[in-house]
Design an enzyme around this catalytic site. Structure first.
Site, PDB file in Angstrom:
ATOM      1  N   GLY A  36      -0.200   2.738   3.570  1.00  0.00           N
ATOM      2  CA  GLY A  36       0.662   2.119   4.585  1.00  0.00           C
ATOM      3  C   GLY A  36       1.910   2.939   4.887  1.00  0.00           C
ATOM      4  O   GLY A  36       2.321   3.809   4.112  1.00  0.00           O
ATOM      5  N   ARG A  40       8.932  -1.721   7.252  1.00  0.00           N
ATOM      6  CA  ARG A  40      10.125  -2.516   6.962  1.00  0.00           C
ATOM      7  C   ARG A  40      11.242  -1.712   6.296  1.00  0.00           C
ATOM      8  O   ARG A  40      12.375  -2.155   6.199  1.00  0.00           O
ATOM      9  CB  ARG A  40       9.730  -3.733   6.102  1.00  0.00           C
ATOM     10  CG  ARG A  40       8.968  -4.786   6.883  1.00  0.00           C
ATOM     11  CD  ARG A  40       8.219  -5.765   5.996  1.00  0.00           C
ATOM     12  NE  ARG A  40       6.953  -5.233   5.510  1.00  0.00           N
ATOM     13  CZ  ARG A  40       6.056  -5.930   4.816  1.00  0.00           C
ATOM     14  NH1 ARG A  40       6.314  -7.194   4.511  1.00  0.00           N
ATOM     15  NH2 ARG A  40       4.921  -5.381   4.412  1.00  0.00           N
ATOM     16  N   LYS A  47       6.338   5.092   2.488  1.00  0.00           N
ATOM     17  CA  LYS A  47       6.862   4.103   1.524  1.00  0.00           C
ATOM     18  C   LYS A  47       6.625   4.506   0.070  1.00  0.00           C
ATOM     19  O   LYS A  47       7.541   4.460  -0.741  1.00  0.00           O
ATOM     20  CB  LYS A  47       6.224   2.742   1.801  1.00  0.00           C
ATOM     21  CG  LYS A  47       6.486   1.725   0.694  1.00  0.00           C
ATOM     22  CD  LYS A  47       6.488   0.301   1.141  1.00  0.00           C
ATOM     23  CE  LYS A  47       5.122  -0.276   1.310  1.00  0.00           C
ATOM     24  NZ  LYS A  47       5.179  -1.728   1.586  1.00  0.00           N
ATOM     25  N   GLN A  99      -7.561   7.068   4.304  1.00  0.00           N
ATOM     26  CA  GLN A  99      -7.697   5.966   5.265  1.00  0.00           C
ATOM     27  C   GLN A  99      -6.926   6.420   6.519  1.00  0.00           C
ATOM     28  O   GLN A  99      -5.713   6.252   6.621  1.00  0.00           O
ATOM     29  CB  GLN A  99      -7.081   4.678   4.699  1.00  0.00           C
ATOM     30  CG  GLN A  99      -7.285   3.477   5.608  1.00  0.00           C
ATOM     31  CD  GLN A  99      -6.404   2.292   5.215  1.00  0.00           C
ATOM     32  OE1 GLN A  99      -5.444   2.420   4.453  1.00  0.00           O
ATOM     33  NE2 GLN A  99      -6.712   1.126   5.739  1.00  0.00           N
ATOM     34  N   GLU A 182      -1.699 -15.921   3.705  1.00  0.00           N
ATOM     35  CA  GLU A 182      -0.534 -15.075   3.960  1.00  0.00           C
ATOM     36  C   GLU A 182       0.611 -15.930   4.498  1.00  0.00           C
ATOM     37  O   GLU A 182       0.380 -16.936   5.176  1.00  0.00           O
ATOM     38  CB  GLU A 182      -0.893 -13.983   4.970  1.00  0.00           C
ATOM     39  CG  GLU A 182      -1.764 -12.886   4.397  1.00  0.00           C
ATOM     40  CD  GLU A 182      -1.164 -12.256   3.158  1.00  0.00           C
ATOM     41  OE1 GLU A 182      -0.121 -11.591   3.264  1.00  0.00           O
ATOM     42  OE2 GLU A 182      -1.725 -12.428   2.055  1.00  0.00           O
ATOM     43  N   ASN A 197       0.277 -14.330  -4.700  1.00  0.00           N
ATOM     44  CA  ASN A 197      -0.705 -13.269  -4.908  1.00  0.00           C
ATOM     45  C   ASN A 197       0.051 -11.969  -5.133  1.00  0.00           C
ATOM     46  O   ASN A 197       0.869 -11.561  -4.309  1.00  0.00           O
ATOM     47  CB  ASN A 197      -1.582 -13.168  -3.647  1.00  0.00           C
ATOM     48  CG  ASN A 197      -2.347 -11.863  -3.596  1.00  0.00           C
ATOM     49  OD1 ASN A 197      -2.764 -11.339  -4.620  1.00  0.00           O
ATOM     50  ND2 ASN A 197      -2.550 -11.343  -2.389  1.00  0.00           N
ATOM     51  N   ASN A 255       8.924  -3.942  -0.223  1.00  0.00           N
ATOM     52  CA  ASN A 255       8.742  -3.795   1.219  1.00  0.00           C
ATOM     53  C   ASN A 255      10.039  -3.424   1.920  1.00  0.00           C
ATOM     54  O   ASN A 255      10.018  -2.836   2.995  1.00  0.00           O
ATOM     55  CB  ASN A 255       8.225  -5.104   1.821  1.00  0.00           C
ATOM     56  CG  ASN A 255       6.835  -5.442   1.292  1.00  0.00           C
ATOM     57  OD1 ASN A 255       6.032  -4.557   1.057  1.00  0.00           O
ATOM     58  ND2 ASN A 255       6.575  -6.717   1.091  1.00  0.00           N
ATOM     59  N   ARG A 361      24.168  25.731 -13.755  1.00  0.00           N
ATOM     60  CA  ARG A 361      23.166  25.729 -12.676  1.00  0.00           C
ATOM     61  C   ARG A 361      21.816  26.219 -13.210  1.00  0.00           C
ATOM     62  O   ARG A 361      21.715  26.673 -14.359  1.00  0.00           O
ATOM     63  CB  ARG A 361      23.688  26.574 -11.518  1.00  0.00           C
ATOM     64  CG  ARG A 361      24.898  25.908 -10.838  1.00  0.00           C
ATOM     65  CD  ARG A 361      25.594  26.855  -9.881  1.00  0.00           C
ATOM     66  NE  ARG A 361      24.653  27.493  -8.982  1.00  0.00           N
ATOM     67  CZ  ARG A 361      24.874  28.664  -8.365  1.00  0.00           C
ATOM     68  NH1 ARG A 361      26.009  29.313  -8.563  1.00  0.00           N
ATOM     69  NH2 ARG A 361      23.965  29.176  -7.566  1.00  0.00           N
ATOM     70  N   TYR A 394      33.074  32.562 -13.925  1.00  0.00           N
ATOM     71  CA  TYR A 394      31.748  32.518 -13.305  1.00  0.00           C
ATOM     72  C   TYR A 394      30.832  33.530 -13.997  1.00  0.00           C
ATOM     73  O   TYR A 394      31.119  34.729 -14.022  1.00  0.00           O
ATOM     74  CB  TYR A 394      31.816  32.847 -11.806  1.00  0.00           C
ATOM     75  CG  TYR A 394      30.418  32.962 -11.219  1.00  0.00           C
ATOM     76  CD1 TYR A 394      29.547  31.863 -11.271  1.00  0.00           C
ATOM     77  CD2 TYR A 394      29.949  34.153 -10.678  1.00  0.00           C
ATOM     78  CE1 TYR A 394      28.253  31.960 -10.791  1.00  0.00           C
ATOM     79  CE2 TYR A 394      28.651  34.256 -10.184  1.00  0.00           C
ATOM     80  CZ  TYR A 394      27.809  33.154 -10.248  1.00  0.00           C
ATOM     81  OH  TYR A 394      26.529  33.237  -9.782  1.00  0.00           O
TER      82      TYR A 394
HETATM   83  C1  UD1 Z   1       0.255  -7.911   0.312  1.00  0.00           C
HETATM   84  C2  UD1 Z   1      -0.691  -9.117   0.329  1.00  0.00           C
HETATM   85  C3  UD1 Z   1       0.087 -10.347  -0.090  1.00  0.00           C
HETATM   86  C4  UD1 Z   1       0.723 -10.148  -1.451  1.00  0.00           C
HETATM   87  C5  UD1 Z   1       1.584  -8.871  -1.459  1.00  0.00           C
HETATM   88  C6  UD1 Z   1       2.028  -8.554  -2.878  1.00  0.00           C
HETATM   89  C7  UD1 Z   1      -2.316  -8.607   2.084  1.00  0.00           C
HETATM   90  C8  UD1 Z   1      -2.774  -8.923   3.455  1.00  0.00           C
HETATM   91  N1  UD1 Z   1      -1.227  -9.265   1.644  1.00  0.00           N
HETATM   92  O1  UD1 Z   1       1.235  -8.112   1.312  1.00  0.00           O
HETATM   93  O2  UD1 Z   1      -0.776 -11.470  -0.152  1.00  0.00           O
HETATM   94  O3  UD1 Z   1       1.504 -11.270  -1.805  1.00  0.00           O
HETATM   95  O4  UD1 Z   1       0.833  -7.748  -0.985  1.00  0.00           O
HETATM   96  O5  UD1 Z   1       2.925  -7.475  -2.910  1.00  0.00           O
HETATM   97  O6  UD1 Z   1      -2.955  -7.833   1.402  1.00  0.00           O
HETATM   98  N2  UD1 Z   1      -2.005  -0.476   2.558  1.00  0.00           N
HETATM   99  C9  UD1 Z   1      -2.993   0.451   2.780  1.00  0.00           C
HETATM  100  N3  UD1 Z   1      -3.627   0.470   3.977  1.00  0.00           N
HETATM  101  C10 UD1 Z   1      -3.349  -0.417   4.960  1.00  0.00           C
HETATM  102  C11 UD1 Z   1      -2.345  -1.385   4.726  1.00  0.00           C
HETATM  103  C12 UD1 Z   1      -1.694  -1.393   3.515  1.00  0.00           C
HETATM  104  O7  UD1 Z   1      -3.282   1.273   1.914  1.00  0.00           O
HETATM  105  O8  UD1 Z   1      -3.986  -0.328   6.019  1.00  0.00           O
HETATM  106  C13 UD1 Z   1      -1.282  -0.459   1.265  1.00  0.00           C
HETATM  107  C14 UD1 Z   1       0.226  -0.270   1.416  1.00  0.00           C
HETATM  108  O9  UD1 Z   1       0.541   1.103   1.400  1.00  0.00           O
HETATM  109  C15 UD1 Z   1       0.775  -1.012   0.217  1.00  0.00           C
HETATM  110  C16 UD1 Z   1      -0.285  -2.064  -0.097  1.00  0.00           C
HETATM  111  O10 UD1 Z   1      -1.437  -1.708   0.633  1.00  0.00           O
HETATM  112  O11 UD1 Z   1       0.928  -0.159  -0.892  1.00  0.00           O
HETATM  113  C17 UD1 Z   1       0.145  -3.469   0.301  1.00  0.00           C
HETATM  114  O12 UD1 Z   1       0.429  -3.478   1.703  1.00  0.00           O
HETATM  115  P1  UD1 Z   1       1.707  -4.218   2.283  1.00  0.00           P
HETATM  116  O13 UD1 Z   1       1.732  -4.021   3.750  1.00  0.00           O
HETATM  117  O14 UD1 Z   1       2.907  -3.866   1.510  1.00  0.00           O
HETATM  118  O15 UD1 Z   1       1.288  -5.735   1.984  1.00  0.00           O
HETATM  119  P2  UD1 Z   1       2.242  -6.972   1.824  1.00  0.00           P
HETATM  120  O16 UD1 Z   1       2.736  -7.395   3.154  1.00  0.00           O
HETATM  121  O17 UD1 Z   1       3.272  -6.711   0.800  1.00  0.00           O
HETATM  122 CA    CA Z   2       3.996  -4.862  -0.253  1.00  0.00          CA
END
Ligand code: UD1
Ligand code: CA
Length: 494
Positions: A36, A40, A47, A99, A182, A197, A255, A361, A394
């Site tokens: 991701g 945010r 991230k 991905q 969610e 979760n 986040n 250094r 120095y």
């Molecule tokens: C997610 C969960 C939520 C949970 C929370 C816990 C989902 C839909 N929601 O929300 O229920 O409470 O984590 O922290 O799963 N990522 C990918 N590919 C993507 C999207 C995301 O690899 O296409 C990765 C992100 O880099 C991240 C992780 O998945 O490391 C979680 O994604 P994020 O968008 O942070 O999910 P949350 O909104 O926190």
């Molecule tokens: Ca997250």
């Protein structure tokens, strides 16, 4: 010993001892979803490369995963700025899955289908939840292996569950799970649920990939949510269970910047507590910044407002006084660091004394019992055992032997505007104050350099070099000048 070897060799030859598909230990993979963008955070950096405890988020998660399975069974799903992410953690030896388009947490596992299919159990970790401990991953793995559900969700009870997916149980506490909802799609009643979760799961690999194509992107974000697997598996008459994390804070995700700073603080306090149990005294730990990978020996004392960063190793019986910042350095036993020193990629041997205000250094190597004092800067310099450079100096690109005294204000002139050159000062040399040593130059063993000398030629061992203008004394000159001035000033004043 030999006996055991022979026995195990025999066992390998015995066909009856070969593990059957059923009895063999399940193959377990850990998938870390980390593709991701982290919208945010409002950052140009991905991230999972943001740091807490002085190390990228993903680095922490990989380290925890590698305490449970070996690197070859860890798969990081990367996407946004994939090359940068891969490079940052490549030294861990884990696998990477690309991905390309980030279409949700469920999609992140869809693209991982091929490499993960050979496994029996898949543990999913989130690349942005760095406090997860190997013990908790192990607990999840064991729970899942003993109960055999299709999916086990790691959950936690949070005082403020805002932003997290909520766990909907079928009935009472500890009953099986019906679904994960969610925050955005939750009803007001569901939002009151405090069991969240964590984004950490264990799956039966076969069942996961059998049903994963049932995920849909029909939700407020238009993404494939991995969380929907719970309801999908339940609908397919499979069991979905939940196990609680022993410490609810372990599952905190990052986040936002505020969440990240909160995690950073928790991690550093935990680090300080761990060091204290190992015999290190840290006064006012809440003022100290000690990175996760730092090592410190027992009976070392760290005063308030000290930063010890990167992969720094500090020996035992040291004292590090306030306002010192040490990065990626090695400090031997019994080193005394006075206030406000800055050390970067330096090596300080046993019993040396630094500061106040020393600047070491990269490439500085301070020998056993050597002294580096106030306003002394060193770079790519070796200061031998027991040598001293105590004030306003120095030393760059210098090889300095043992028992050398470097007088106040000494400068190695190492740069000619285009190239750097080396200064060699052999054992037992005495450099008088305010000397400049124009490199390349060598001062031989036991030689003396007179104060305020500009040394441009090599000095042979045991000799005295003086490279300064002769002093001229003109007796009565000032008195005469004063008298002369009075005369010449008369017309002006008149
Ligand atoms: C997610 C969960 C939520 C949970 C929370 C816990 C989902 C839909 N929601 O929300 O229920 O409470 O984590 O922290 O799963 N990522 C990918 N590919 C993507 C999207 C995301 O690899 O296409 C990765 C992100 O880099 C991240 C992780 O998945 O490391 C979680 O994604 P994020 O968008 O942070 O999910 P949350 O909104 O926190
Ligand atoms: Ca997250």
């Amino acid at each position: 010993m030999r006996q055991t070897k022979k026995n195990s060799a025999l066992r390998n030859l015995d066909p009856s001892s070969a593990p059957s598909a059923k009895s063999r230990t399940p193959r377990i993979a850990i998938a870390i979803i980390a593709a991701g963008k982290g919208t945010r955070l409002k950052s140009k950096h991905p991230k999972v490369l943001h740091e807490v405890g002085g190390k990228p988020l993903l680095g922490h998660v990989i380290a925890a995963a590698m305490k449970v399975v070996s690197a070859q069974d860890v798969f990081a799903v990367i996407g946004h700025e994939a090359d940068r992410v891969r490079q940052a953690v490549a030294d861990t030896g884990v696998n990477f899955i690309l991905q390309k388009e980030q279409r949700g947490t469920g999609h992140a596992l869809m693209v991982a289908r091929e490499p993960l299919t050979p496994y029996d159990q898949i543990i999913v970790l989130s690349g942005d939840a760095p406090l997860i401990s190997p013990q908790t991953i192990q607990k999840l793995r064991e729970f899942h292996a003993s109960r055999h559900p299709a999916m086990t969700i790691l959950t936690a009870q949070l005082h403020d569950p805002t932003g997290y997916g909520r766990v909907i149980r079928k009935g009472q506490e500890n009953s099986d799970v019906k679904a994960i909802v969610e925050e955005k799609s939750a009803t007001p009643v569901q939002r009151k649920i405090r069991e969240i979760n964590s984004g950490v799961y264990a799956f039966d690999a076969k069942l996961l990939f059998e049903h994963i194509d049932k995920l849909s992107s029909d939700n407020p974000h238009g993404e494939y949510y991995l969380t929907d697997m719970a309801a999908i598996l339940v609908k397919a008459k499979q069991r979905v269970m939940a196990v609680a994390a022993s410490d609810p804070h372990e599952i905190l995700g990052s986040n936002t910047r505020a969440e990240m700073v909160d995690i950073d603080q928790r991690m550093r306090m935990a680090k300080c507590r761990q060091l204290m149990t190992e015999g290190v005294t840290i006064f006012y730990p809440q003022t100290c910044v000690i990175d996760w990978d730092v090592e410190i020996g027992p009976d070392t004392i760290v005063e308030p407002f000290v930063q010890i960063l990167g992969k720094t190793r500090v020996g035992s019986d040291c004292r590090i006084r306030s306002y010192t910042v040490i990065n990626n350095s090695v400090i031997g036993d019994g080193v005394f660091i006075r206030p406000a020193c800055v050390l970067d990629e330096a090596c300080v041997m046993k019993g040396a004394v630094l500061g106040p205000y020393s600047h070491l250094r990269p490439g500085s190597e301070i020998g056993e019992g050597a002294h580096v004092g106030n306003f002394v800067e060193t770079k790519k310099t070796r200061l031998g055992r027991g040598s001293k450079a105590n004030h306003l100096t120095y030393l760059g690109d210098a090889e300095i032997g043992e028992g050398v005294n470097i007088g106040a204000g000494t400068i190695t002139c190492n740069y000619d505007g285009a190239h750097k050159h080396t200064t060699v000062i052999e054992d037992g040399v005495f450099i008088g104050s305010d000397s400049t040593l124009v490199a390349p130059v060598k001062v031989g063993k036991g030689a003396y350099v007179g104060a305020a000398s500009c040394i441009t030629d090599d000095v042979p061992p045991d000799s005295l070099a003086i490279g300064r203008a002769h002093q001229i004394v003109k007796e009565g000159w000032v008195k005469a000048k004063r008298a002369g001035r009075q005369k010449s000033e008369k017309p002006v004043l008149g």
